[in-house]
Structure formats: structure tokens, C-alpha cells
Write an enzyme that holds these catalytic residues in place. Structure first.
Site, PDB file in Angstrom:
ATOM      1  N   CYS A   1       1.080  -1.533  -0.092  1.00 18.55           N
ATOM      2  CA  CYS A   1       0.023   0.560  -0.300  1.00 18.55           C
ATOM      3  C   CYS A   1       0.899   1.083   0.102  1.00 18.55           C
ATOM      4  CB  CYS A   1      -1.519  -0.113   0.931  1.00 18.55           C
ATOM      5  SG  CYS A   1      -0.375  -0.792   2.990  1.00 18.55           S
ATOM      6  N   GLN A   2       0.515   2.317   0.409  1.00 14.80           N
ATOM      7  CA  GLN A   2       1.929   3.375   0.486  1.00 14.80           C
ATOM      8  C   GLN A   2       3.044   3.497   1.651  1.00 14.80           C
ATOM      9  OE1 GLN A   2      -0.476   7.097   1.746  1.00 14.80           O
ATOM     10  NE2 GLN A   2      -0.719   7.825  -0.075  1.00 14.80           N
TER      11      GLN A   2
END
Length: 185
Positions: A123-124
């Protein structure tokens, strides 16, 4: 009396914090949290050369989308690499229902591993959304209860799925227990 399978969000948070009750952000861009499953952040996900050096064959983006909470890659980003892509358009908020993606994301990971591939799940920050999907995979395909699955990933990477995701993983745990799909541990 609660049985061994019933785990609370607080018990899972206790696994994720240090002795002072503090959460820590990941100290590395990625970690191999299970054989051939790399859990990491967007900096590696967007670095084709690094992914190729690592031998990654499959990408699972748990933050697909174009907002500032997402990582804007897609199948086309990896099209020239031969890497197989799957995206989950998740938001990292307590009220987002990530559980609707547990089965499809887990199947994607399992397919990659069955093909002797290596999966980069991100994800981030490689901290909440992607970690929750890897935990769900370990529960669904390795019959781990939620406590064991969280501990397995946390042992190899600093993670902190939000409380909503932890609650959904507890619900998955209860469902798998009822279906007889968890090992006694």
C-alpha cells in the site's frame, strides 16, 4: 469463558506495539514476511528495476486509486515487465470494508506462490492495508488463527492495521473457526 480462537482488537494491538504500547512505522521499505511474500511500501512498488532485482513476479496493490491515500499504479504500469498485477481500491480508514477483498487478494497470492512466483504486496507504507491482506491470506490458506497470523507478519515487519481492519480479521477468524478451517494452535 472465551475459547482460544476468540481474539479481541485490543489483544491484536498488544501484539503490534512495543513494551510502552507504542506503534512503530516500518524500518525498511519492504520485508519478506512469509516465504516469497514481500510486504512493503510504494517506493519499491514504483521502482521496476528494484522489483526485477528482487525477482518479483506478482504485484498486489492494496491501495489502488488516484487520491493522496492511494498508489496510482495499475496493470499498465507493469505491462512491459511480465509481472502480473492485481489492485484493491482500499482506503486506510476504520470504516472501510476491506474484508470484501480478503478472498480475491488471498487467491491472487496463492496463485502466484503455486506458480513458484514471488509476490510484492503493498500500500503506501506497507503498514495497514497490505498487512491486513497478508494476514487474511495466512488465515485462509495456511489455517492460521488471527493471533498467529498477525504475530507471524509482525515478527518480520513493523505493521499496524487500523482497528477496523483488525475487527474484520477477528470476524474472519470467527467464521473460519465455525467452518473448521483453522488449525488448533
Amino acid at each position: 469463558m472465551t475459547d482460544d480462537y476468540e481474539v479481541s482488537v485490543q489483544q491484536l494491538n498488544d501484539l503490534l506495539t512495543d513494551e510502552n504500547g507504542d506503534f512503530h512505522m516500518p524500518s525498511k521499505n519492504f520485508n519478506e514476511v512469509y516465504p516469497r511474500i514481500l510486504l512493503g511500501n510504494q517506493s519499491v512498488a514504483t521502482n521496476i528495476n528494484r522489483l526485477q532485482q528482487l525477482g518479483v513476479t506478482h504485484i498486489l496493490n492494496a491501495a489502488e486509486g488516484v487520491s493522496d491515500m492511494h498508489v496510482n499504479t495499475g496493470a499498465e504500469f507493469y505491462s512491459s515487465t511480465g509481472m502480473i498485477y492485481h489492485g484493491v481500491p482500499a482506503f486506510d480508514t476504520d470504516h472501510f470494508d476491506l474484508s470484501v477483498y480478503f478472498e480475491e487478494a488471498s487467491k491472487f497470492i496463492q496463485t502466484a506462490l503455486t506458480m513458484k512466483g514471488k509476490v510484492y504486496v503493498h500500500c503506501q507504507k506497507g503498514y495497514s492495508r497490505s498487512a491486513a491482506l497478508v494476514i487474511a491470506y495466512l488465515m485462509l490458506y495456511h489455517r492460521m488463527n488471527v493471533h498467529t497470523a498477525v504475530a507471524t507478519v509482525r515478527e518480520r515487519r513493523e505493521i499496524g492495521p487500523n482497528d477496523g481492519f483488525l475487527r474484520q480479521l477477528c470476524q474472519l477468524n470467527n467464521r473460519l473457526k465455525c467452518e473448521g478451517r483453522l488449525c488448533e494452535q
